[in-house]
Scaffold this active site. Sequence first.
Site, short mmCIF file in Angstrom:
data_model
loop_
_atom_site.label_atom_id
_atom_site.label_comp_id
_atom_site.label_asym_id
_atom_site.label_seq_id
_atom_site.Cartn_x
_atom_site.Cartn_y
_atom_site.Cartn_z
N PHE A 147 0.80 -1.22 0.00
CA PHE A 147 0.00 0.00 0.00
C PHE A 147 0.83 1.27 0.00
O PHE A 147 0.33 2.34 -0.37
CB PHE A 147 -0.94 0.03 1.22
CG PHE A 147 -0.25 0.36 2.53
CD1 PHE A 147 -0.01 1.66 2.90
CD2 PHE A 147 0.16 -0.66 3.38
CE1 PHE A 147 0.63 1.96 4.10
CE2 PHE A 147 0.79 -0.37 4.59
CZ PHE A 147 1.03 0.95 4.94
N LYS A 171 -1.51 -7.62 -8.84
CA LYS A 171 -2.52 -7.40 -7.80
C LYS A 171 -2.08 -6.19 -6.98
O LYS A 171 -1.21 -6.29 -6.13
CB LYS A 171 -2.69 -8.61 -6.88
CG LYS A 171 -3.92 -8.47 -5.97
CD LYS A 171 -3.82 -9.23 -4.69
CE LYS A 171 -3.08 -8.48 -3.63
NZ LYS A 171 -3.81 -7.26 -3.12
N GLU A 174 -5.29 -3.63 -2.13
CA GLU A 174 -6.70 -3.29 -2.12
C GLU A 174 -6.97 -1.98 -1.38
O GLU A 174 -8.05 -1.40 -1.48
CB GLU A 174 -7.53 -4.42 -1.49
CG GLU A 174 -7.25 -4.72 -0.04
CD GLU A 174 -6.07 -5.67 0.18
OE1 GLU A 174 -6.00 -6.27 1.27
OE2 GLU A 174 -5.22 -5.81 -0.73
N ARG A 175 -5.97 -1.50 -0.64
CA ARG A 175 -6.13 -0.23 0.09
C ARG A 175 -5.84 0.98 -0.77
O ARG A 175 -6.33 2.08 -0.48
CB ARG A 175 -5.25 -0.23 1.34
CG ARG A 175 -5.71 -1.21 2.40
CD ARG A 175 -5.01 -0.95 3.71
NE ARG A 175 -3.77 -1.71 3.82
CZ ARG A 175 -2.97 -1.68 4.88
NH1 ARG A 175 -3.27 -0.92 5.91
NH2 ARG A 175 -1.85 -2.39 4.91
N SER A 224 4.76 -7.02 4.38
CA SER A 224 5.27 -7.35 5.70
C SER A 224 6.04 -8.66 5.67
O SER A 224 5.82 -9.51 4.80
CB SER A 224 4.13 -7.45 6.71
OG SER A 224 3.33 -8.59 6.44
N CYS A 279 9.78 1.10 3.74
CA CYS A 279 10.67 0.06 4.25
C CYS A 279 12.11 0.55 4.40
O CYS A 279 12.92 -0.12 5.05
CB CYS A 279 10.62 -1.18 3.37
SG CYS A 279 11.25 -0.94 1.70
N GLU A 379 9.33 -3.32 13.47
CA GLU A 379 9.11 -2.20 12.56
C GLU A 379 7.92 -1.37 13.06
O GLU A 379 6.86 -1.90 13.35
CB GLU A 379 8.83 -2.71 11.14
CG GLU A 379 8.77 -1.64 10.09
CD GLU A 379 8.78 -2.20 8.68
OE1 GLU A 379 9.36 -1.56 7.79
OE2 GLU A 379 8.22 -3.30 8.47
#
Length: 487
Positions: A147, A171, A174-175, A224, A279, A379
């Site tokens: 995202f 893909k 979805e957010r 993640s 990241c 994190e």
Amino acid sequence: MIKHFINGKWIESESKESVEIPNPATAQLIDRCPLGTAKELDQAVQAGKEAFKTWRQTPAVDRVQYLFKLKVLMEESFEELAKLVTTEHGKTLVEARGSVRRGIQMVETACGIPNLMMGEHFEDIAPGIDCKAVNRPMGVFGVIAPFNFPAMVPFWFWPFGLAAGNTIVIKPSERVPLTQVKVFELIEKAGFPKGVINMVHGGKDVVNAMCTHPDVKGISFVGSTPVAKHVYVTGTAHGKRVQALGGAKNFMVILPDAIMDKAAATAFESIVGCAGERCLAGSVIIAVGKDTAKTIEDMIIVRAKETTIGNGLEKNVQMGPLISQAAKDRVKGMIQTAIDEGAKLLVDGRVGVDNLPGYFLKPTVLSGIKPHMKIAKEEVFGPVVLLADVATFDEAIHWINDSPFGNTTTLFTQSGAAARKFSYEVDPSMIGINIGVPAPMSFFSFGGSKDSFFGDIKAHGHACIGFYTDTKVTVERWLSDASIWRA
């Protein structure tokens, strides 16, 4: 409701499930994203499989013409793309523009595929015997995007895979799917052949379908660490190539000889830029020596208190919101846990934000961070500056190498010898010297080590060609027949 893009057409999902897409700065609903099905993923894969038959035979110099067209269209739509990123993710417009620029750079680099994909040839490996090696495309590849950088991360992968002659199924998160929807409108406008690149929206069902689909040759993933592990284990168990980029815990070391004001400014921006949702964000600032720690602490406190938060589309806003209320609550919980474990709260970013319409936190500053604390090991993915101090340079290096993550790390110094020691001894794969966010350019590879990366071949740059192609070696000998040379 947004649509899939399969075999050159916009298709409504058959799924009854969907998720809301709010503007993180206002919490207002923008659109809804369908949670697609395994059946729809299969439709996209089959479209890619069929398109591969002719796409792989298309000369590389012709394949990249579509990327050249896309690059021009992205330049023309630059501001629209940046505003979309800010609207659906929350970044400031300056940050969004930077991410769109990085995406365009990936496309530009992939246009060099005729050179990147070049094979090898050697005569007389034995008397009269020659050998050649060519890099050949393999089929359908999947891309699962996170995202936090909707206009950049997908481009780490698919332009290279597509230019190499493969076909692609993406893909998006979805957010934040709206930026990629716009990108696919540009892909359609550029005239890419049907089926060579497809987009399926969804959640874990689509991810799992991609990981197990027999016709998917490989998967590129960013997210993640727990999900990266799942994608890697599941995908490889089903015979796929997988490059799965996971989470991080990034440390920044400041030596006494560093230029303190620049070190403090750079380290602070690394941590709070993009609201900490990247990241490569710094997390723990390790000062070597008490005097260094005090100097940096004072400078960081000033910057934290002066940071202006707000809607990233507004002028003079320096930091936008987090992606969701859940993300905000998680970061707030980590701050409180750190305090409970003994950290000292110097600036509390939780104060004065709950009356704002979006998912905002101000920069938080905690000192007295120790290696055993939860916040020192996990994190944060939020604008939380963690201050620690050690007596020696070696202690700082040991702390970095003791972390299970190995994404990036930075050293602030004016000593070449110290910089070499740091680069030579630390575990993370991406290293900054007086650089807070050492993000490699498109022509270098990107990826960490340890629990930050699962796979063998990293993203973009020349290295990724090994991921998207199979090297075929031919050893040949031609027996002489002198009669065919006579008239």
